[in-house]
Design a protein around this motif. Sequence first.
Motif, PDB file in Angstrom:
ATOM      1  N   GLN A   1       0.947  -1.115  -0.110  1.00  0.00           N
ATOM      2  CA  GLN A   1       0.091  -0.092   0.048  1.00  0.00           C
ATOM      3  C   GLN A   1       0.985   1.237  -0.276  1.00  0.00           C
ATOM      4  OE1 GLN A   1      -3.374   0.351  -0.695  1.00  0.00           O
ATOM      5  NE2 GLN A   1      -2.956  -1.821  -1.060  1.00  0.00           N
TER       6      GLN A   1
ATOM      7  N   SER B   1       1.734   1.900  -3.589  1.00  0.00           N
ATOM      8  CA  SER B   1       0.498   2.516  -4.067  1.00  0.00           C
ATOM      9  C   SER B   1       0.359   3.952  -3.764  1.00  0.00           C
ATOM     10  CB  SER B   1      -0.697   1.648  -3.936  1.00  0.00           C
ATOM     11  OG  SER B   1      -0.390   0.539  -4.498  1.00  0.00           O
ATOM     12  N   LEU B   2       0.494   4.208  -2.844  1.00  0.00           N
ATOM     13  CA  LEU B   2       0.041   5.883  -2.135  1.00  0.00           C
ATOM     14  C   LEU B   2       1.205   6.660  -2.746  1.00  0.00           C
ATOM     15  CD1 LEU B   2      -0.959   4.773   1.561  1.00  0.00           C
ATOM     16  CD2 LEU B   2      -2.384   5.532  -0.447  1.00  0.00           C
TER      17      LEU B   2
ATOM     18  N   THR C   1      -6.008   0.607  -1.680  1.00  0.00           N
ATOM     19  CA  THR C   1      -5.683   1.896  -1.898  1.00  0.00           C
ATOM     20  C   THR C   1      -6.902   2.839  -2.232  1.00  0.00           C
ATOM     21  OG1 THR C   1      -3.903   0.579  -3.151  1.00  0.00           O
ATOM     22  CG2 THR C   1      -4.442   2.955  -3.717  1.00  0.00           C
TER      23      THR C   1
ATOM     24  N   THR D   1      -7.020   6.016   0.155  1.00  0.00           N
ATOM     25  CA  THR D   1      -6.907   7.400  -0.697  1.00  0.00           C
ATOM     26  C   THR D   1      -8.040   8.294  -0.328  1.00  0.00           C
ATOM     27  OG1 THR D   1      -5.543   6.532  -2.326  1.00  0.00           O
ATOM     28  CG2 THR D   1      -6.606   8.562  -2.927  1.00  0.00           C
TER      29      THR D   1
END
Length: 189
Positions: free
Chosen positions: A16, A19-20, A178, A182
């Motif tokens: 994660q 992805s972030l 994600t 987000t």
Amino acid sequence: MYVVLEGIDTSGKSTQIQSLKQKFPNAIFTKEPGGTQVGLELREIALHRQISPLCRTFLFLADRAEHFERIILPHNDKLIISDRSLFSGIAYADNIDEELLLKMNQYAIHCHIPHLVILLELDKAELRQRLSQKIPDRIEECGVEKLLYIQARIKKFIKKLNCPCVCISSSESKERITELITKKIKELT
């Protein structure tokens, strides 16, 4: 804003974080332990040397204090996303009285708790399946029951410090996790 991703080993925190980084390119990404040069050295000793559990706890506390002074405090006006925080530190160190451990960790970070915790949770079946797919490290060798106990402790201390928290099942798809993270961060920034 100081956001932390928490969860036991194999919960997907590292995935994660990667992805972030795409979603929040201007954020500061860090980790505990090992978010500073001193922290990297302390992490190496704590995770790979034969030392007493109490010594390991103090090394992680030293890392936490250094991390707070060098990363969190100077950038408190920016979005900081950290892989772990004091909650993991307290949860994994079950060799000291909880209240004392809590006070020592709070002292290391000047009682500055994260603005948000994202807890990636695993159930027993998912954890067992994930552990079976890899060569376990020193912590993962403790087994499923111990890791679930640690996960429960993470939740306990998040609640005890009244820290805002969003729990997400790690069995969701990587993309869905994600998306949820987000959305939550954008709501608060």
